[in-house]
Design a protein around this motif. Structure first.
Motif, PDB file in Angstrom:
ATOM      1  N   ASN A  51      30.773  16.632   5.952  1.00 21.52           N
ATOM      2  CA  ASN A  51      29.658  15.715   5.601  1.00 21.52           C
ATOM      3  C   ASN A  51      28.805  16.722   4.701  1.00 21.52           C
ATOM      4  O   ASN A  51      28.043  16.130   3.878  1.00 21.52           O
ATOM      5  CB  ASN A  51      28.872  15.615   6.999  1.00 21.52           C
ATOM      6  N   GLY A  55      27.416  14.697   1.542  1.00 21.84           N
ATOM      7  CA  GLY A  55      26.249  14.710   0.975  1.00 21.84           C
ATOM      8  C   GLY A  55      25.817  15.053  -0.270  1.00 21.84           C
ATOM      9  O   GLY A  55      25.166  14.530  -0.968  1.00 21.84           O
ATOM     10  N   ARG A  58      26.762  12.700  -3.241  1.00 16.36           N
ATOM     11  CA  ARG A  58      25.702  11.588  -3.091  1.00 16.36           C
ATOM     12  C   ARG A  58      24.911  11.757  -4.408  1.00 16.36           C
ATOM     13  O   ARG A  58      24.392  12.967  -4.886  1.00 16.36           O
ATOM     14  CB  ARG A  58      25.092  11.292  -1.768  1.00 16.36           C
ATOM     15  N   ARG A  62      17.676  12.043  -0.589  1.00 11.83           N
ATOM     16  CA  ARG A  62      17.500  11.429   0.673  1.00 11.83           C
ATOM     17  C   ARG A  62      19.191  11.326   1.248  1.00 11.83           C
ATOM     18  O   ARG A  62      19.358  11.405   2.484  1.00 11.83           O
ATOM     19  CB  ARG A  62      16.929  10.005   0.454  1.00 11.83           C
ATOM     20  N   ASP A  63      20.075  10.715   0.441  1.00 13.83           N
ATOM     21  CA  ASP A  63      21.422  10.740   0.955  1.00 13.83           C
ATOM     22  C   ASP A  63      21.947  12.005   1.396  1.00 13.83           C
ATOM     23  O   ASP A  63      22.538  12.056   2.597  1.00 13.83           O
ATOM     24  CB  ASP A  63      22.386  10.030  -0.087  1.00 13.83           C
ATOM     25  N   HIS A  66      20.644  12.822   4.619  1.00  9.99           N
ATOM     26  CA  HIS A  66      21.099  11.989   5.753  1.00  9.99           C
ATOM     27  C   HIS A  66      22.339  12.635   6.070  1.00  9.99           C
ATOM     28  O   HIS A  66      22.746  12.794   7.346  1.00  9.99           O
ATOM     29  CB  HIS A  66      21.350  10.459   5.292  1.00  9.99           C
ATOM     30  N   SER A  69      22.240  15.849   8.340  1.00 10.54           N
ATOM     31  CA  SER A  69      21.881  15.240   9.827  1.00 10.54           C
ATOM     32  C   SER A  69      23.026  14.848  10.311  1.00 10.54           C
ATOM     33  O   SER A  69      23.365  15.327  11.702  1.00 10.54           O
ATOM     34  CB  SER A  69      20.751  14.158   9.549  1.00 10.54           C
ATOM     35  N   ILE A  70      24.051  14.264   9.736  1.00 13.25           N
ATOM     36  CA  ILE A  70      25.371  13.975  10.327  1.00 13.25           C
ATOM     37  C   ILE A  70      26.334  14.930  10.747  1.00 13.25           C
ATOM     38  O   ILE A  70      26.839  15.261  11.915  1.00 13.25           O
ATOM     39  CB  ILE A  70      26.260  12.933   9.439  1.00 13.25           C
ATOM     40  N   ARG A 114      18.434  21.054   5.316  1.00 14.51           N
ATOM     41  CA  ARG A 114      17.754  19.824   5.703  1.00 14.51           C
ATOM     42  C   ARG A 114      16.264  19.816   5.172  1.00 14.51           C
ATOM     43  O   ARG A 114      15.800  18.824   4.671  1.00 14.51           O
ATOM     44  CB  ARG A 114      17.926  19.033   7.032  1.00 14.51           C
ATOM     45  N   THR A 118      14.224  17.635   2.427  1.00 12.62           N
ATOM     46  CA  THR A 118      13.071  16.526   2.646  1.00 12.62           C
ATOM     47  C   THR A 118      11.778  17.076   2.286  1.00 12.62           C
ATOM     48  O   THR A 118      10.880  16.271   2.509  1.00 12.62           O
ATOM     49  CB  THR A 118      13.171  16.237   4.032  1.00 12.62           C
TER      50      THR A 118
END
Length: 129
Positions: A51, A55, A58, A62-63, A66, A69-70, A114, A118
């Protein structure tokens, strides 16, 4: 150092090392656990660096956040399985403890990553009072 690829990320490298450690650890579990907790642990462990890589590939922060976070969710799942394996005496505590410590380190790194993606000063998921 410029990050050109997810393979340049320390958190991805540590995630890969964690996944390899989980593979090694689960080989020592009883055979009857092969398609039970062992398989779930391996899936959760490999999901962490996968992940991070997805990510990073991407198009937006934002992606990326995400997918980080996964990865954090998969890591929490893995930590739960490690704690359960300790409770069930599936392997010596001395072998499970270091893997759990690796997972905790990766978790701290994912939280920091993360937050940087963000722009959050506080990576907490708790609502503000």
């Amino acid at each position: 150092m410029t990050v050109r690829s997810y393979r340049d990320l320390t958190v991805w490298k540590k995630g890969m090392a964690l996944a390899a450690a989980v593979y090694q650890l689960t080989r020592k579990f009883p055979k009857h656990e092969e398609y039970r907790i062992s398989g779930q642990m391996i899936r959760a462990a490999t999901s962490v660096p996968a992940n991070i890589a997805e990510g990073h590939g991407r198009g937006t922060r934002r992606d990326y956040a995400h997918f980080v976070s996964i990865a954090k969710g998969s890591l929490a799942e893995l930590e739960t399985f490690l704690l359960l394996a300790i409770d069930l005496d599936l392997a010596p505590r001395g072998e499970l403890g270091p893997v759990l410590a690796q997972a905790e380190e990766v978790g701290r790194m994912l939280t920091a990553l993360r937050a940087s993606l963000t722009g959050s000063a506080s990576p907490s998921l708790e609502p503000n009072p």
